[in-house]
Design a protein around this motif. Structure first.
Motif, PDB file in Angstrom:
ATOM      1  N   PRO A 144       2.401   6.690   0.901  1.00 41.28           N
ATOM      2  CA  PRO A 144       1.192   6.026   0.771  1.00 41.28           C
ATOM      3  C   PRO A 144       0.595   6.091  -0.787  1.00 41.28           C
ATOM      4  CG  PRO A 144       0.875   7.290   2.702  1.00 41.28           C
ATOM      5  CD  PRO A 144       2.050   7.885   1.994  1.00 41.28           C
ATOM      6  N   LYS A 145       0.300   5.026  -1.099  1.00 42.09           N
ATOM      7  CA  LYS A 145      -0.557   5.019  -2.457  1.00 42.09           C
ATOM      8  C   LYS A 145      -1.830   5.550  -2.562  1.00 42.09           C
ATOM      9  CE  LYS A 145       2.134   1.064  -4.390  1.00 42.09           C
ATOM     10  NZ  LYS A 145       1.984  -0.358  -4.801  1.00 42.09           N
TER      11      LYS A 145
ATOM     12  N   SER B 236      -4.529   3.522  -0.898  1.00 47.20           N
ATOM     13  CA  SER B 236      -4.121   2.695   0.628  1.00 47.20           C
ATOM     14  C   SER B 236      -5.132   3.713   1.452  1.00 47.20           C
ATOM     15  CB  SER B 236      -2.835   3.073   0.716  1.00 47.20           C
ATOM     16  OG  SER B 236      -2.433   4.341   0.921  1.00 47.20           O
TER      17      SER B 236
ATOM     18  N   PRO C 253       0.762  -1.296  -0.233  1.00 52.82           N
ATOM     19  CA  PRO C 253       0.181   0.078   0.159  1.00 52.82           C
ATOM     20  C   PRO C 253       0.800   1.312   0.079  1.00 52.82           C
ATOM     21  CG  PRO C 253       0.026  -0.893   2.174  1.00 52.82           C
ATOM     22  CD  PRO C 253       0.747  -1.858   1.312  1.00 52.82           C
ATOM     23  N   ALA C 254       2.216   1.103   0.245  1.00 51.81           N
ATOM     24  CA  ALA C 254       3.196   2.588   0.191  1.00 51.81           C
ATOM     25  C   ALA C 254       4.390   2.046  -0.704  1.00 51.81           C
ATOM     26  CB  ALA C 254       3.230   3.081   1.329  1.00 51.81           C
TER      27      ALA C 254
ATOM     28  N   LEU D 107      -0.976   0.750   7.338  1.00 52.26           N
ATOM     29  CA  LEU D 107      -1.773   0.899   6.175  1.00 52.26           C
ATOM     30  C   LEU D 107      -2.251  -0.206   5.358  1.00 52.26           C
ATOM     31  CD1 LEU D 107       1.334   2.628   5.900  1.00 52.26           C
ATOM     32  CD2 LEU D 107       0.188   3.946   4.136  1.00 52.26           C
TER      33      LEU D 107
ATOM     34  N   SER E 250      -4.482  -1.917   1.896  1.00 50.61           N
ATOM     35  CA  SER E 250      -4.814  -1.591   0.415  1.00 50.61           C
ATOM     36  C   SER E 250      -5.665  -2.679  -0.024  1.00 50.61           C
ATOM     37  CB  SER E 250      -3.677  -1.263  -0.425  1.00 50.61           C
ATOM     38  OG  SER E 250      -4.254  -1.018  -1.847  1.00 50.61           O
TER      39      SER E 250
ATOM     40  N   LYS F  81      -5.317  -8.032  -1.615  1.00 51.23           N
ATOM     41  CA  LYS F  81      -5.122  -6.999  -0.596  1.00 51.23           C
ATOM     42  C   LYS F  81      -3.665  -7.059   0.019  1.00 51.23           C
ATOM     43  CE  LYS F  81      -9.778  -8.112   1.193  1.00 51.23           C
ATOM     44  NZ  LYS F  81     -10.625  -8.716   2.353  1.00 51.23           N
TER      45      LYS F  81
END
Length: 721
Positions: free
Chosen positions: A465-466, A469, A408-409, A490, A492, A498
């Motif tokens: 972070p994306k 996320s 997610p990041a 985090l 996502s 996931k």
């Protein structure tokens, strides 16, 4: 009382230049208009001289940029505020009919209004206009927010005091007894409702794991409260949907106490199960609207296959391994990387086997081979396994970023060594309800459990972070993201896959320290197990991802929708029109529509206020222009239980504290007399400064044009040059 206003000029800018130019204008007009050829009548000569003089004066004003500064002062009456709780619970007290109370309050307003400026409002979660014919229909009560809104409404006025009529049953927002400590003016509280004589029983809470497995034992914890029925008994019934599963006779607690009943279930069918518990009503009970509560459990069909890899031996690895190996629904494969790039275990872990969840603790490290990394990447791509990264000092961030497509990041670090700082963890708004971090059905209890944890150690690595996320935990510095602080936890969901990242190390100390001081809550272990359960559920890949913050709501709660729309490369898309079409099972012909809007880099959100109980289905349609990008369907439920009926009666301790904190008074409604409250009388003067820019006044330009036009017409008709 006669109120007076005053006006005073305090200054003029550009006046000297304006006067000089005006004098020159007068001299010029006299000189050039002494004689007019051909000769004209008296009134024409007067008009031409006057109009040209006015035109030149207006031009002088504009050149000098003439402006007048002045002060106005008006005498005003001090404000008395009246707030009346219009939530549902206020209509349950027979000795104080709500409509009669409003009529009495209207009389109070008229009486007080002779010497004060009275501002009256109704409130539930927010302020509403006062209407003596209104009904008490609010489904939640937020006393703190209503007081805050009144303060905002009167920020430009002098408030003498505020009167609040309420039973004190605040069930949303900040606790009013805490919020009121810094309130700027006295609050006189009138306590409405019965106190000792009310008879009532209710389910105060129901809690169970949100995810379970077939044939596993599910623990359901039920909180029971009562007033006036201590020592009596009644039936407690538990349903799975409409099917009655358990019946138990329970003894009701004394006033001010809670009993907890624990029921063990085994659910043999896969899918979502709606669990409902209900206390059978007793004779004389004030209401049975608080006798039932609901929760949901998602039952899965198979156990979870988990691969646990650590970049080096660590206490976090030992803690995680011991936690997982004792879980009956987890098949665990665990291994630790050695200095030479091999594995300490006698047999290397099977990196090509299909797993539900892969957990990396400080992995990959400097010693991790490229071939192992490529095997793991290929495994995740082919099986859609979920990846859970846990921070560890052995990690090599450059190698970890090879897994960036599944995390997610992004992590950015140009240093070989790892530097950690101690931080206090803070739960985000989303984290209060997310299956990963939720600890209780009550958000405040979840927050309290997280606040009780000791500080953690977070790497100095930069975390990006994306867009898809979600931040569940951050530190308390409040300097990095919308929720405040550096992202620590985090998650996502993207294309049916996931992932999660936990950027705190030394988490084993959370349990160890709390055990040592006798304050063990199991928060950390429960969080990790709930997270692995959530990660193990794989949804089918979709271009549209839509989630609600919960699956089950109380009446009056806001249902929050979150959506992401992906392009063909599974990158979030912006400027998409997303419409939610909502229907209720009991009335499918009636459809409610609303749009959810983009709030951050391709992420969309919207809200719906849950007004009535039932099962709701939603269909989300995403479009860009005339192109349909797809649809997504889901559902949520609103239970019959309303927080307004958790326990009826006057919450006297809250009301007394509001009055005490603000320097006001507390009076039960049955003892209240309008003349019993002493208000600070008198008036005050409201001063306001202003500046009038004469040179920029549009009316001057209009006069200028009219005069020039009149002069032009006379000159044309009279043959003047």
């Amino acid at each position: 009382m006669q109120l007076t206003d005053s006006f005073a000029v305090t200054g003029v800018s550009g006046s000297l230049i304006g006067i000089l130019l005006a004098i020159l204008s007068m001299a010029a007009v006299y000189y050039f208009y002494r004689n007019i050829y051909p000769p004209q009548s008296n009134w024409v000569r007067i008009f031409l001289r006057t109009s040209r003089l006015i035109v030149l004066v207006i031009i002088s004003i504009q050149v000098a940029m003439l402006a007048v500064r002045f002060v106005t002062s008006s005498e005003r009456r001090k404000v008395i505020g009246i707030l009346v709780d219009a939530s549902e619970s206020m209509d349950q007290y027979d000795e104080v009919p709500f409509k009669d109370m409003l009529l009495e309050i209207e009389k109070l307003s008229t009486s007080v209004g002779k010497k004060h400026n009275v501002k009256s409002y109704l409130f539930d979660t927010a302020l509403k206009d006062f209407n003596p014919t209104s009904k008490a229909t609010g489904q939640l009560t937020n006393i703190s927010n209503s007081m805050r809104e009144f303060e905002r409404e009167t920020r430009d006025e002098l408030v003498s005091s505020l009167i609040i009529f309420t039973d004190g049953r605040a069930n949303q927002g900040e606790a009013p007894e805490i919020f009121s400590k810094n309130y700027p003016f006295p609050v006189h509280v009138i306590g409405v409702g019965e106190n000792e004589s009310i008879l009532d029983i209710g389910i105060s809470s129901i809690l169970t794991a949100p995810i379970a497995f077939m044939e596993d034992t599910i623990i359901v914890r039920i909180g029971i409260a009562s007033r006036g029925f201590g020592g009596s008994s009644t039936e407690l019934r538990l349903y799975d949907g409409d099917s009655l599963l358990k019946v138990r006779n329970v003894i009701l607690p004394n006033d001010g106490f809670l009993n907890e009943e624990v029921i063990y279930l085994v659910l043999s069918e896969e899918g979502e199960h709606l669990i409902k518990v209900k206390l059978m009503p007793l004779e004389g009970e004030e209401t049975d609207k608080n006798n039932a509560r609901m929760t949901s459990v998602n039952v899965l069909s198979k156990k979870k296959d988990v691969l646990l890899l650590s970049g080096a031996p660590s206490a976090d690895y030992v803690f995680m391994k011991n936690l997982l190996k004792n879980e009956e629904d987890i098949v665990l494969t665990a291994a630790v990387q050695s200095i030479k790039g091999k594995w300490y275990q006698s047999e290397s872990p099977a990196l090509n086997t299909e797993y539900d969840v892969l957990i990396f603790i400080g992995y990959p490290s400097d010693n991790s081979s490229d071939s192992d990394i490529q095997k793991l990447i290929a495994n995740i791509e082919s099986t859609q396994a979920s990846l859970f990264y846990v921070e560890g000092s052995s990690v090599n961030y450059n190698k970890l970023n090879k897994f960036s497509g599944f995390l997610p990041a992004l992590l950015k670090s140009n240093v070989a060594s790892h530097r950690y700082e101690e931080v206090k963890l803070r739960l985000s708004e989303t984290g209060k309800y997310h299956p990963f971090t939720r600890q209780s059905e009550y958000a405040t209890e979840t927050v309290n459990l997280w606040d009780a944890l000791p500080p953690g150690y977070v790497s100095s690595v930069v975390i990006e972070p994306k867009s898809d996320s979600v931040i569940l935990l951050s530190d308390e510095t409040g300097n990095m993201n919308a929720d405040g602080g550096k992202p620590i936890y985090l998650v996502s969901e993207k294309g049916g896959q996931k992932s999660a990242m936990l950027m705190v190390t030394g988490s084993y100390t959370f349990d160890m320290l709390l055990r040592g001081i006798g304050n063990y809550s199991g928060t950390w272990g429960k969080t990790l197990l709930q997270g692995i359960n959530w990660l193990s559920i794989h949804d089918a890949p979709s271009r549209i991802s839509v989630k609600t913050d919960k699956q089950l709501y109380s009446q009056g709660e806001k249902v929050k929708f979150y959506a992401v729309v992906y392009d063909e490369y599974y990158e979030p898309m912006e400027n998409i029109e997303i419409q939610v079409n909502l229907t209720k099972d009991s009335n499918p012909s009636e459809e409610y529509q609303f749009n959810i809007v983009n709030f951050s880099s391709g992420r969309y959100s919207g809200e719906y206020l849950s007004k009535s109980p039932g099962r709701y289905k939603y269909k989300v349609v995403a479009e860009k222009g005339e192109i349909n990008l797809g649809e997504y369907s889901g559902e949520f439920r609103v239970e019959e239980y309303s927080p307004e009926f958790a326990l009826l009666g006057r919450n006297e301790s809250v009301l007394v504290n509001i009055a005490k904190n603000t320097g006001g008074t507390y009076t039960p409604y049955e003892l209240f007399e309008p003349d019993s409250i002493k208000f600070e009388e008198g008036t005050y003067r409201k001063r306001s400064k202003a500046e009038f820019s004469v040179w920029n006044d549009e009316r001057l330009m209009l006069i200028l044009l009219i005069l020039l036009a009149g002069e032009w017409i006379l000159r044309k008709r009279g043959g003047l040059l």
